[in-house]
Scaffold this motif. Sequence first.
Motif, PDB file in Angstrom:
ATOM      1  N   GLN A 140       0.821  -1.214   0.000  1.00  8.68           N
ATOM      2  CA  GLN A 140       0.000   0.000   0.000  1.00  8.68           C
ATOM      3  C   GLN A 140       0.855   1.264   0.000  1.00  8.68           C
ATOM      4  N   GLY A 141       2.166   1.096   0.125  1.00  6.69           N
ATOM      5  CA  GLY A 141       3.066   2.239   0.035  1.00  6.69           C
ATOM      6  C   GLY A 141       3.687   2.680   1.337  1.00  6.69           C
ATOM      7  N   ALA A 142       3.416   1.962   2.428  1.00 10.94           N
ATOM      8  CA  ALA A 142       3.954   2.369   3.722  1.00 10.94           C
ATOM      9  C   ALA A 142       5.405   1.943   3.883  1.00 10.94           C
ATOM     10  N   ARG A 143       6.165   2.743   4.586  1.00 17.48           N
ATOM     11  CA  ARG A 143       7.476   2.336   5.081  1.00 17.48           C
ATOM     12  C   ARG A 143       7.214   1.553   6.349  1.00 17.48           C
ATOM     13  N   VAL A 144       7.797   0.375   6.485  1.00 17.86           N
ATOM     14  CA  VAL A 144       7.510  -0.499   7.621  1.00 17.86           C
ATOM     15  C   VAL A 144       8.793  -0.794   8.382  1.00 17.86           C
ATOM     16  N   ALA A 145       8.674  -0.848   9.702  1.00 22.64           N
ATOM     17  CA  ALA A 145       9.800  -1.223  10.559  1.00 22.64           C
ATOM     18  C   ALA A 145       9.355  -2.291  11.540  1.00 22.64           C
ATOM     19  N   THR A 146      10.289  -3.137  11.930  1.00 21.18           N
ATOM     20  CA  THR A 146      10.044  -4.169  12.922  1.00 21.18           C
ATOM     21  C   THR A 146      11.294  -4.325  13.766  1.00 21.18           C
ATOM     22  N   MET A 147      11.340  -5.366  14.590  1.00 13.62           N
ATOM     23  CA  MET A 147      12.529  -5.577  15.421  1.00 13.62           C
ATOM     24  C   MET A 147      12.689  -7.050  15.745  1.00 13.62           C
ATOM     25  N   THR A 148      13.909  -7.420  16.141  1.00 10.06           N
ATOM     26  CA  THR A 148      14.161  -8.745  16.686  1.00 10.06           C
ATOM     27  C   THR A 148      14.092  -8.653  18.200  1.00 10.06           C
ATOM     28  N   PHE A 149      14.080  -9.824  18.849  1.00 11.31           N
ATOM     29  CA  PHE A 149      13.901  -9.874  20.298  1.00 11.31           C
ATOM     30  C   PHE A 149      15.156 -10.372  20.990  1.00 11.31           C
ATOM     31  N   PRO A 150      15.433  -9.849  22.188  1.00 11.00           N
ATOM     32  CA  PRO A 150      16.605 -10.325  22.924  1.00 11.00           C
ATOM     33  C   PRO A 150      16.356 -11.704  23.530  1.00 11.00           C
ATOM     34  N   ASP A 151      17.411 -12.328  23.968  1.00 13.99           N
ATOM     35  CA  ASP A 151      17.326 -13.638  24.616  1.00 13.99           C
ATOM     36  C   ASP A 151      16.691 -13.462  25.988  1.00 13.99           C
ATOM     37  N   VAL A 152      15.440 -13.879  26.111  1.00 14.23           N
ATOM     38  CA  VAL A 152      14.721 -13.680  27.372  1.00 14.23           C
ATOM     39  C   VAL A 152      15.362 -14.447  28.519  1.00 14.23           C
ATOM     40  N   GLY A 153      16.107 -15.492  28.208  1.00 13.03           N
ATOM     41  CA  GLY A 153      16.781 -16.251  29.253  1.00 13.03           C
ATOM     42  C   GLY A 153      17.860 -15.470  29.964  1.00 13.03           C
ATOM     43  N   ARG A 154      18.379 -14.432  29.327  1.00 10.60           N
ATOM     44  CA  ARG A 154      19.386 -13.586  29.968  1.00 10.60           C
ATOM     45  C   ARG A 154      18.739 -12.569  30.899  1.00 10.60           C
ATOM     46  N   VAL A 155      17.426 -12.383  30.751  1.00 10.67           N
ATOM     47  CA  VAL A 155      16.683 -11.482  31.623  1.00 10.67           C
ATOM     48  C   VAL A 155      16.048 -12.268  32.769  1.00 10.67           C
ATOM     49  N   ALA A 156      15.465 -13.410  32.437  1.00  9.70           N
ATOM     50  CA  ALA A 156      14.828 -14.280  33.428  1.00  9.70           C
ATOM     51  C   ALA A 156      15.412 -15.689  33.253  1.00  9.70           C
ATOM     52  N   PRO A 157      16.357 -16.105  34.096  1.00 11.36           N
ATOM     53  CA  PRO A 157      17.023 -17.393  33.915  1.00 11.36           C
ATOM     54  C   PRO A 157      16.073 -18.581  33.772  1.00 11.36           C
ATOM     55  N   LEU A 158      14.910 -18.527  34.397  1.00  5.77           N
ATOM     56  CA  LEU A 158      13.964 -19.634  34.266  1.00  5.77           C
ATOM     57  C   LEU A 158      13.444 -19.776  32.841  1.00  5.77           C
ATOM     58  N   ALA A 159      13.642 -18.731  32.025  1.00  8.28           N
ATOM     59  CA  ALA A 159      13.166 -18.768  30.644  1.00  8.28           C
ATOM     60  C   ALA A 159      14.252 -19.211  29.660  1.00  8.28           C
ATOM     61  N   ARG A 160      15.380 -19.682  30.162  1.00  7.48           N
ATOM     62  CA  ARG A 160      16.487 -20.087  29.272  1.00  7.48           C
ATOM     63  C   ARG A 160      16.109 -21.132  28.234  1.00  7.48           C
ATOM     64  N   PRO A 161      15.206 -22.077  28.550  1.00  6.49           N
ATOM     65  CA  PRO A 161      14.829 -23.051  27.514  1.00  6.49           C
ATOM     66  C   PRO A 161      14.188 -22.430  26.268  1.00  6.49           C
ATOM     67  N   LEU A 162      13.768 -21.170  26.365  1.00  5.97           N
ATOM     68  CA  LEU A 162      13.136 -20.514  25.218  1.00  5.97           C
ATOM     69  C   LEU A 162      14.153 -19.944  24.228  1.00  5.97           C
ATOM     70  N   ALA A 163      15.428 -19.956  24.579  1.00 11.12           N
ATOM     71  CA  ALA A 163      16.446 -19.330  23.732  1.00 11.12           C
ATOM     72  C   ALA A 163      16.414 -19.819  22.284  1.00 11.12           C
ATOM     73  N   PRO A 164      16.325 -21.139  22.022  1.00 10.24           N
ATOM     74  CA  PRO A 164      16.289 -21.580  20.615  1.00 10.24           C
ATOM     75  C   PRO A 164      15.085 -21.024  19.847  1.00 10.24           C
ATOM     76  N   ARG A 165      13.969 -20.847  20.542  1.00  8.40           N
ATOM     77  CA  ARG A 165      12.791 -20.278  19.891  1.00  8.40           C
ATOM     78  C   ARG A 165      13.045 -18.829  19.481  1.00  8.40           C
TER      79      ARG A 165
END
Length: 269
Positions: free
Chosen positions: A119-144
């Motif tokens: 439609q003509g828009a300029r679009v921006a997005t982002m990648t996400f940091p490793d949540v396991g480095r913020v919350a160690p209990l979430a480390r198994p999510l790193a591959p995702r």
Amino acid sequence: MTSTHNIHNTRIRYVRYVALGDSQTEGVGDGDDTTGLRGWADRLAEQLAHHDSGLQYANLAVRGRLAGQVRSEQLAPALALRPDLATVVAGVNDLLRPRFDADEVAGHLEAAFAALTAQGARVATMTFPDVGRVAPLARPLAPRVVALNARIREAARRHGVAVADIEVQPAATDPRLWSTDRLHTSPLGHARIAAAVAQALDLPGSDDTWTHPLPAPDRPTAGGWRAGAAELRWAAAFLGPWALRRLRGRSSGDGRTAKRPTLLPVHQN
């Protein structure tokens, strides 16, 4: 392209900015529901309006939304607003679900990229940091996280979408950039995300200072049993209630609508 060019230089002037996404784009972690949420998208809009006072801004994001819901609920209203700039950020809620398919999630994002850029828009997005480095209990999510980020970059490349590549920046996981729930960024974190997206879009005044590490903390980080106790407190206060909502088929966004569903002038903070 619906954007117009400033007669004094070659930079693009954005007139209508629309943000699509979940809680991060809504602004959770930066303000509260009583006084109002600000968030990185609001901060980006303020930066844009500083250079172009005629900017109008809509924020369609709603907390708890999955990527497929962002596509099904927000894309059509966004297209109807005919933005010349749009940001599309979603996928973290999908990462946290027991069933996760990186291709499926990225497919929803790519559908939004395709429709908005067509439609003509300029679009921006982002990648996400490793949540396991913020919350160690979430480390198994790193591959995702790694898998989804790779697909976001690929989809963005196919459609000429600007990417704020937050994943590769070590400073992004500094605990001071995150709120106490470790699921949303703090006001400082939101400010850095806004700066990252501004640089990805090559906005006037943008630079790479958002990648710089914060000064050393006044107090050393807790270790040993204190760190373990902190993890247990976090799990009880935030992870447990989140998991209970999932089991009940509920979302933090149930009954909520977009905070800024129409294009409005930007209030400067």
